[in-house]
Design an enzyme around this catalytic site. Structure first.
Site, PDB file in Angstrom:
ATOM      1  N   ARG A 105       0.819  -1.209   0.000  1.00 45.54           N
ATOM      2  CA  ARG A 105       0.000   0.000   0.000  1.00 45.54           C
ATOM      3  C   ARG A 105       0.857   1.265   0.000  1.00 45.54           C
ATOM      4  O   ARG A 105       0.607   2.223  -0.731  1.00 45.54           O
ATOM      5  CB  ARG A 105      -0.842  -0.012   1.265  1.00 45.54           C
ATOM      6  CG  ARG A 105      -2.246   0.383   1.107  1.00 45.54           C
ATOM      7  CD  ARG A 105      -2.949   0.073   2.406  1.00 45.54           C
ATOM      8  NE  ARG A 105      -4.062  -0.803   2.155  1.00 45.54           N
ATOM      9  CZ  ARG A 105      -5.247  -0.376   1.785  1.00 45.54           C
ATOM     10  NH1 ARG A 105      -5.484   0.897   1.622  1.00 45.54           N
ATOM     11  NH2 ARG A 105      -6.216  -1.236   1.559  1.00 45.54           N
ATOM     12  N   TYR A 214      -1.435 -13.894   1.278  1.00 41.31           N
ATOM     13  CA  TYR A 214      -0.679 -13.671   0.041  1.00 41.31           C
ATOM     14  C   TYR A 214       0.592 -12.902   0.366  1.00 41.31           C
ATOM     15  O   TYR A 214       0.687 -12.235   1.401  1.00 41.31           O
ATOM     16  CB  TYR A 214      -1.516 -12.908  -1.001  1.00 41.31           C
ATOM     17  CG  TYR A 214      -2.222 -11.686  -0.499  1.00 41.31           C
ATOM     18  CD1 TYR A 214      -1.567 -10.467  -0.393  1.00 41.31           C
ATOM     19  CD2 TYR A 214      -3.567 -11.741  -0.123  1.00 41.31           C
ATOM     20  CE1 TYR A 214      -2.213  -9.343   0.065  1.00 41.31           C
ATOM     21  CE2 TYR A 214      -4.227 -10.613   0.343  1.00 41.31           C
ATOM     22  CZ  TYR A 214      -3.549  -9.411   0.434  1.00 41.31           C
ATOM     23  OH  TYR A 214      -4.190  -8.286   0.892  1.00 41.31           O
ATOM     24  N   ASP A 291     -14.153   5.551  -1.734  1.00 39.25           N
ATOM     25  CA  ASP A 291     -14.958   5.073  -0.604  1.00 39.25           C
ATOM     26  C   ASP A 291     -15.999   6.087  -0.158  1.00 39.25           C
ATOM     27  O   ASP A 291     -16.998   5.723   0.453  1.00 39.25           O
ATOM     28  CB  ASP A 291     -14.052   4.730   0.591  1.00 39.25           C
ATOM     29  CG  ASP A 291     -13.438   3.340   0.485  1.00 39.25           C
ATOM     30  OD1 ASP A 291     -13.614   2.696  -0.565  1.00 39.25           O
ATOM     31  OD2 ASP A 291     -12.794   2.902   1.455  1.00 39.25           O
TER      32      ASP A 291
HETATM   33  C1  LIG Z   1      -8.736  -4.783   5.133  1.00 39.59           C
HETATM   34  C2  LIG Z   1      -8.868  -4.133   3.801  1.00 39.59           C
HETATM   35  C3  LIG Z   1      -8.296  -4.695   2.670  1.00 39.59           C
HETATM   36  C4  LIG Z   1      -8.439  -4.106   1.420  1.00 39.59           C
HETATM   37  N1  LIG Z   1      -7.899  -4.683   0.312  1.00 39.59           N
HETATM   38  C5  LIG Z   1      -8.068  -4.133  -0.897  1.00 39.59           C
HETATM   39  C6  LIG Z   1      -7.493  -4.729  -2.057  1.00 39.59           C
HETATM   40  O1  LIG Z   1      -6.834  -5.768  -1.964  1.00 39.59           O
HETATM   41  N2  LIG Z   1      -7.701  -4.137  -3.283  1.00 39.59           N
HETATM   42  C7  LIG Z   1      -8.425  -2.977  -3.403  1.00 39.59           C
HETATM   43  O2  LIG Z   1      -8.578  -2.480  -4.527  1.00 39.59           O
HETATM   44  N3  LIG Z   1      -8.968  -2.378  -2.308  1.00 39.59           N
HETATM   45  C8  LIG Z   1      -8.824  -2.927  -1.082  1.00 39.59           C
HETATM   46  N4  LIG Z   1      -9.359  -2.322   0.022  1.00 39.59           N
HETATM   47  C9  LIG Z   1     -10.146  -1.087  -0.148  1.00 39.59           C
HETATM   48  C10 LIG Z   1      -9.270   0.152  -0.251  1.00 39.59           C
HETATM   49  O3  LIG Z   1      -8.350   0.193   0.796  1.00 39.59           O
HETATM   50  C11 LIG Z   1     -10.143   1.393  -0.188  1.00 39.59           C
HETATM   51  O4  LIG Z   1     -11.270   1.244  -1.013  1.00 39.59           O
HETATM   52  C12 LIG Z   1      -9.359   2.609  -0.675  1.00 39.59           C
HETATM   53  O5  LIG Z   1      -8.239   2.829   0.140  1.00 39.59           O
HETATM   54  C13 LIG Z   1     -10.271   3.830  -0.679  1.00 39.59           C
HETATM   55  O6  LIG Z   1      -9.496   4.959  -0.987  1.00 39.59           O
HETATM   56  P1  LIG Z   1     -10.119   6.404  -0.788  1.00 39.59           P
HETATM   57  O7  LIG Z   1      -9.044   7.332  -1.181  1.00 39.59           O
HETATM   58  O8  LIG Z   1     -11.447   6.486  -1.442  1.00 39.59           O
HETATM   59  O9  LIG Z   1     -10.434   6.513   0.773  1.00 39.59           O
HETATM   60  P2  LIG Z   1      -9.395   6.511   2.037  1.00 39.59           P
HETATM   61  O10 LIG Z   1      -8.258   5.601   1.786  1.00 39.59           O
HETATM   62  O11 LIG Z   1     -10.233   6.267   3.247  1.00 39.59           O
HETATM   63  O12 LIG Z   1      -8.840   7.982   2.056  1.00 39.59           O
HETATM   64  C14 LIG Z   1      -9.604   9.064   2.545  1.00 39.59           C
HETATM   65  C15 LIG Z   1      -8.645  10.185   2.942  1.00 39.59           C
HETATM   66  O13 LIG Z   1      -9.420  11.312   3.320  1.00 39.59           O
HETATM   67  C16 LIG Z   1      -8.910  11.831   4.518  1.00 39.59           C
HETATM   68  N5  LIG Z   1     -10.042  12.499   5.179  1.00 39.59           N
HETATM   69  C17 LIG Z   1     -11.101  11.921   5.790  1.00 39.59           C
HETATM   70  N6  LIG Z   1     -11.948  12.850   6.243  1.00 39.59           N
HETATM   71  C18 LIG Z   1     -11.422  14.047   5.905  1.00 39.59           C
HETATM   72  C19 LIG Z   1     -11.854  15.381   6.099  1.00 39.59           C
HETATM   73  N7  LIG Z   1     -13.000  15.667   6.733  1.00 39.59           N
HETATM   74  N8  LIG Z   1     -11.099  16.391   5.614  1.00 39.59           N
HETATM   75  C20 LIG Z   1      -9.905  16.123   4.963  1.00 39.59           C
HETATM   76  N9  LIG Z   1      -9.446  14.863   4.775  1.00 39.59           N
HETATM   77  C21 LIG Z   1     -10.208  13.838   5.229  1.00 39.59           C
HETATM   78  C22 LIG Z   1      -8.388  10.641   5.271  1.00 39.59           C
HETATM   79  O14 LIG Z   1      -7.436  11.004   6.257  1.00 39.59           O
HETATM   80  C23 LIG Z   1      -7.779   9.830   4.139  1.00 39.59           C
HETATM   81  O15 LIG Z   1      -6.441  10.205   3.873  1.00 39.59           O
HETATM   82  C24 LIG Z   1      -9.199  -2.908   1.292  1.00 39.59           C
HETATM   83  C25 LIG Z   1      -9.775  -2.320   2.427  1.00 39.59           C
HETATM   84  C26 LIG Z   1      -9.621  -2.920   3.665  1.00 39.59           C
HETATM   85  C27 LIG Z   1     -10.263  -2.280   4.853  1.00 39.59           C
END
Ligand SMILES: Cc1cc2nc3c(=O)[nH]c(=O)nc-3n(C[C@H](O)[C@H](O)[C@H](O)COP(=O)(O)OP(=O)(O)OC[C@H]3O[C@@H](n4cnc5c(N)ncnc54)[C@H](O)[C@@H]3O)c2cc1C
Length: 396
Positions: A105, A214, A291
């Site tokens: 990651r 893995y 997400d």
């Molecule tokens: C156990 C686990 C295993 C996973 N394995 C996989 C995998 O193998 N393959 C895959 O494709 N996906 C996988 N995922 C899913 C993946 O990790 C997430 O879908 C992805 O990281 C989402 O990215 P994002 O940027 O949308 O959200 P996030 O990673 O949640 O990033 C959101 C960001 O916004 C910031 N933030 C939050 N609120 C605020 C605010 N109010 N103001 C400013 N900043 C804020 C946070 O600090 C964070 O940095 C897995 C998830 C989990 C839990």
């Protein structure tokens, strides 16, 4: 030049910044944490995720660092019998145009972050917590918790499952707690006996629980991720848990699975959460991504891949004209809702395949073992094989 304000500097937010600036926008990324960083272990990227990274100019760098997986191996976790393997080499790679990889990651995040830092059009602001947004006919701004407003032509909420932007835009409350706990531990590969090392993502399926493992970080570590349906009702993340409790929860699994689990130390636990899909996550000049838009259980290993796909589709729809943004955001939402909802439902339904017991498990094993490699590829083609990430791809 249009200016896009992106809330959240996760994988989705950084990918969005790269995608919109490739279309002539300037971007500011607001991250609440004091630094831009990503913790966690491995992340699986199916070919669709790599296609999205190719479009963002990072595919080669990710492929060079990743473990290229040979198969998805499905085991009966109780008897220890090998049930089926979905091959990920030759035919799979040719058919879907990319390998299936596991990347650390932090490495994936570092590549996205470096690319953002290299871009003169992207400003990265840490320590900036968003509380909501405002908009009118000519622009949109993000409100920060100190009272500051960060103004732009458009806002993208990429602030994760508890998104502040979503709270205002969709207003659907707290995420759904799935009643499942996942435990995670990472062990150095040299501690894994030779006969327990193979280049696969492996599932050991047992009643009400399963165990996935893995290799990560170029094969230097083994990532262990067992999970159990235990009816947990609270949401928690990264809580340390005693190794005996993990072993106890999986005591019914076969000896090989238990040998691997016994290697784990410093276990942490998460309760799994997601949300019901919604059709609309766009409001004029404000939209959601990753997400924040469509959080899903990690059982399809697609959350990050979908955030990357979102970024590519959104970027493709934009041009430099700030007046067209509401229209483009509507199209992006319409293009993405069907595919992401299908994956959300698929991830939930996967427990029906992995968690049965007795006669149901036997029937599942017979069904899976009867499928050829090609038939297994057909099953995942809509998901792994997508190169266009909009509505047409969702229906295929
Ligand atoms: C156990 C686990 C295993 C996973 N394995 C996989 C995998 O193998 N393959 C895959 O494709 N996906 C996988 N995922 C899913 C993946 O990790 C997430 O879908 C992805 O990281 C989402 O990215 P994002 O940027 O949308 O959200 P996030 O990673 O949640 O990033 C959101 C960001 O916004 C910031 N933030 C939050 N609120 C605020 C605010 N109010 N103001 C400013 N900043 C804020 C946070 O600090 C964070 O940095 C897995 C998830 C989990 C839990």
């Amino acid at each position: 030049m249009a200016r896009t304000v992106i809330v959240g500097g996760g994988i989705g937010g950084l990918a969005a910044a790269l995608a919109v600036t490739r279309r002539g926008h300037r971007a500011v990324v607001l991250e609440r944490a004091v630094t831009f960083a990503e913790i966690g272990a491995g992340i699986q990227l199916a070919p669709n995720g790599l296609h999205a990274l190719d479009r963002l100019g990072l595919g080669d760098a990710v492929r060079a660092r990743a473990v290229h997986i040979d198969e998805l191996r499905f085991m009966d976790g109780v008897s220890g019998a090998h049930v089926a393997s979905l091959p990920l080499t030759g035919v799979y790679r040719r058919r879907f145009g990319n390998p299936y990889v596991v990347v650390h990651r932090g490495e994936l995040y570092g590549l996205l972050l470096d690319a953002c830092r290299r871009s003169a059009a992207i400003e990265l602001r840490a320590g900036a917590r968003a509380t909501g947004y405002r908009q009118d006919a000519s622009g949109a701004s993000v409100l920060l918790d100190g009272g500051e407003q960060v103004a732009g032509d458009a806002v993208i909420g990429a602030d994760g499952i508890r998104s502040a932007i979503r709270r205002q835009l969709v207003g659907d409350g707290e995420p759904r707690v799935a009643g499942i706990t996942v435990f995670r531990a990472v062990i150095p590969m040299e501690r894994v006996p030779e006969e327990l090392r193979w280049n696969a993502v492996t599932w050991w399926a047992g009643p009400g629980r399963h165990f996935v493992h893995y290799a990560i970080a170029g094969g230097r570590y083994l990532n262990l991720a067992p999970s159990v349906e235990n009816g947990v009702t609270e949401s928690f993340a990264g809580v340390p848990v005693d190794r005996e409790r993990v072993r106890g929860a999986f005591a019914a699994l076969d000896t090989t699975a238990r040998r691997l689990l016994a290697l784990g130390e410093d276990w942490k636990s998460w309760s799994l959460v997601d949300r019901d899909p919604v059709d609309r996550w766009t409001d004029g000049r404000v939209t959601l991504l990753g997400d924040a838009a469509h959080p899903m259980l990690h059982y399809a290993a697609q959350g990050a891949c979908q955030a990357l796909e979102d970024a590519v589709v959104l970027g493709d729809l934009l041009d430099e004209d700030a007046d067209t943004i509401p229209d483009r955001f509507e199209k992006y939402n319409a293009e993405r809702r069907e595919r992401t909802a299908r994956i959300t439902h698929t991830a939930r339904a996967s427990t029906r395949l992995w968690h049965p017991a007795g006669a149901e498990a036997k029937a599942r094993n017979e069904m899976l073992s009867a499928l050829s490699g090609t038939a297994l590829h057909d099953q995942v083609a809509w998901l792994h094989g997508a190169r266009e990430f909009g509505t047409a791809g969702a229906r295929r």
